[in-house]
Design an enzyme around this catalytic site. Structure first.
Site, PDB file in Angstrom:
ATOM      1  N   ASP A  49      10.106  -1.568 -19.530  1.00 30.18           N
ATOM      2  CA  ASP A  49      11.295  -0.832 -19.087  1.00 30.18           C
ATOM      3  C   ASP A  49      11.814  -1.400 -17.767  1.00 30.18           C
ATOM      4  O   ASP A  49      11.049  -1.608 -16.829  1.00 30.18           O
ATOM      5  CB  ASP A  49      10.932   0.648 -18.915  1.00 30.18           C
ATOM      6  CG  ASP A  49      12.123   1.504 -18.513  1.00 30.18           C
ATOM      7  OD1 ASP A  49      13.215   1.294 -19.081  1.00 30.18           O
ATOM      8  OD2 ASP A  49      11.967   2.354 -17.629  1.00 30.18           O
TER       9      ASP A  49
ATOM     10  N   ASP B 167      20.397  -0.648 -18.022  1.00 31.46           N
ATOM     11  CA  ASP B 167      19.203   0.132 -18.333  1.00 31.46           C
ATOM     12  C   ASP B 167      18.716  -0.157 -19.744  1.00 31.46           C
ATOM     13  O   ASP B 167      19.405   0.137 -20.716  1.00 31.46           O
ATOM     14  CB  ASP B 167      19.527   1.617 -18.174  1.00 31.46           C
ATOM     15  CG  ASP B 167      18.304   2.504 -18.346  1.00 31.46           C
ATOM     16  OD1 ASP B 167      17.187   1.963 -18.387  1.00 31.46           O
ATOM     17  OD2 ASP B 167      18.471   3.723 -18.441  1.00 31.46           O
TER      18      ASP B 167
END
Length: 489
Positions: A369, A165
């Site tokens: 992201d 992540d």
């Protein structure tokens, strides 16, 4: 010349100008590209990994104390799989619905985190917050990271699934003994059986690097991470060896979670790839030269895994680069400068750089992201882009709105269609998207939707659907992000 003649002249001139403009528009054809409609991807029945659980005696080892120079930095490549692969019993439609639910929460939590950080004035120093009040995004909560890999934890290494992540910093893994642990695919890691596990003293710089920290009775560091959906992980903050294929990386600071509660799924923990001081890239900067990249495959078109690379090999020669920007209030996220968008070969005039500008207080801007799926644009930019796309796709049969998508088409029975091109113009990099990166299947009936959404927030987020097929290179040493098309080959 009389007033009447002047008026007639001006009116005639305006008509001629309008006709010339229309003629120019007609003579400049709308740029189109071919989309081959494919169904929603099904999860794989088995997971393939290039690397197997390897005997620790055959591994190359490095630690934070090693002195490494640019000519001997490490290079590691890992396979990545989408989190849907851990739910192989679900239908493609159900998995897509769950993905959109995670995505909505993810975007909401990112916006909330940025808003709270911007509201703090001055920014809170690390380690100065109240104990266990940290609220950061992570990859296993319901608003989760979307991709995971398999790596070894401890000595000898125990191989576990770890979510990756770019919107998180802290590395953590579930540990026994469990006060409360969620179900995971592999046995829970037991630190007492690892020769390399070591607790971190309360007064150490690593412990103070946590946004919030605590101490146990033995004066060893404790961590707690809370997520936007109420999920939480709590345990010992420690150092441990991580094994990536044939390379061991020692003394990585990570959370050993004994109490992990909430909406967690499948994988054993999280490998934080954010920009903060405790993220894996920041901790291992000297070993991998502060460089990593990933390429996320289009799962509806390919069965091969996605990939993650650390080290100098992560930076492709064919990449176009845009500078990294920094939010003065928050160091986790990767900000880039988006200047405009073209649809059908023409810049959309209402989409100006000011719509994406981050101000001096950290409001607004654009984040790239890995854990958000659908790109969110500030609403004025989205509406202008959507309207331009609708004009160029006027020949396609419209379908009802679906979830957050308000521009959908019925492509049932079609083997290929022509759709307007879309190009994202970053400072220094023009990223031309494949059609599959912005017109995606949403059901099994041939409905495809324009995979962007508007947000009332000033913050825009570039999601992983739009990143598919590109090798996205994070070069923190050069303070830049690169995009290389066809980067998964």
């Amino acid at each position: 010349m009389g007033e009447k003649s002047k008026s007639t002249f001006l009116f005639s001139s305006s008509i001629i100008f309008t006709l010339l403009s229309l003629s120019a528009a007609v003579s400049t054809p709308f740029q189109l590209q071919t989309l081959v409609p494919r169904p929603l991807p099904s999860p794989p029945t088995t997971l393939s990994w290039q690397h197997s659980d390897t005997d620790s005696d055959s591994l190359v080892e490095t630690s934070e104390l090693d002195t490494l120079h640019s000519n001997n930095t490490l290079e590691v490549q890992l396979d990545l799989h989408h989190i849907d692969a851990l739910s192989s019993e679900e239908t493609p439609e159900r998995l897509f619905d769950l993905r959109l639910q995670r995505d909505a929460l993810r975007a909401e939590t990112i916006n909330s985190l940025v808003s709270k950080a911007v509201a703090r004035n001055p920014p809170r120093a690390p380690g100065r917050g109240s104990a266990f009040s940290s609220s950061i995004i992570s990859g296993l909560a319901q608003g989760s990271g979307e991709y995971f890999t398999r790596l070894g934890v401890g000595t000898p290494p125990k191989y576990l699934y770890m979510v990756l992540d770019t919107g998180s910093d802290v590395v953590w893994v579930q540990c026994s003994p469990c006060k409360k642990c969620y179900s995971q695919s592999d046995p829970i890691f037991d630190p007492s059986k690892s020769r390399s596990f070591s607790g971190i003293p309360c007064g150490s710089p690593l412990c103070r690097s946590l946004d919030s920290s605590g101490c146990n009775q033995r004066r060893m560091c404790l961590y707690q991470v809370s997520y936007g959906d109420g999920s939480v992980t709590f345990g010992d903050f420690s150092t441990e060896t991580l094994t990536f294929r044939r390379t061991k990386v020692g003394r990585v600071a990570l959370g050993c979670g004994h109490d992990n509660e909430g909406l967690f799924v499948g994988a054993a923990g999280l490998l934080g790839l954010g920009r903060g001081r405790l993220s894996f890239p920041s901790q291992t900067g000297r070993r991998f030269n502060r460089k990593f990249s990933y390429c996320l495959v289009d799962r509806s078109a390919s069965s091969r895994p996605s990939s993650l690379v650390f080290g100098d090999a992560a930076i492709p020669r064919t990449a176009q680069f845009t500078p990294l920007l920094t939010n003065p209030k928050l160091d986790t996220f990767y900000y880039v400068e988006l200047l405009g968008i073209s649809v059908g070969g023409t810049r959309v005039p209402k989409i100006t750089p000011s719509l994406f500008k981050m101000d001096q207080d950290g409001n607004g801007g654009v984040i790239i992201d890995s854990g958000t799926s659908v790109t969110r644009l500030t609403r004025p930019a989205y509406i202008a882009m959507r309207d331009a796309f609708r004009v160029g796709a006027a020949n396609l049969k419209r379908a009802p709105d679906f979830s957050l998508f308000d521009t959908c088409f019925d492509l049932s029975g079609k083997t290929s269609v022509k759709v307007p091109t879309v190009v994202l113009h970053f400072r220094g990099a023009d990223v031309s998207l494949p059609a599959t990166n912005y017109l995606i299947p949403v059901d099994s009936s041939g409905t495809f939707c324009f995979a962007f959404a508007g947000t009332m927030s000033g913050l825009s987020i570039l999601g992983n659907i739009q990143q598919q097929g590109f090798r996205v290179a994070y070069d923190m040493a050069g303070s830049r992000i690169g995009f290389a098309p066809r980067g998964c080959d």
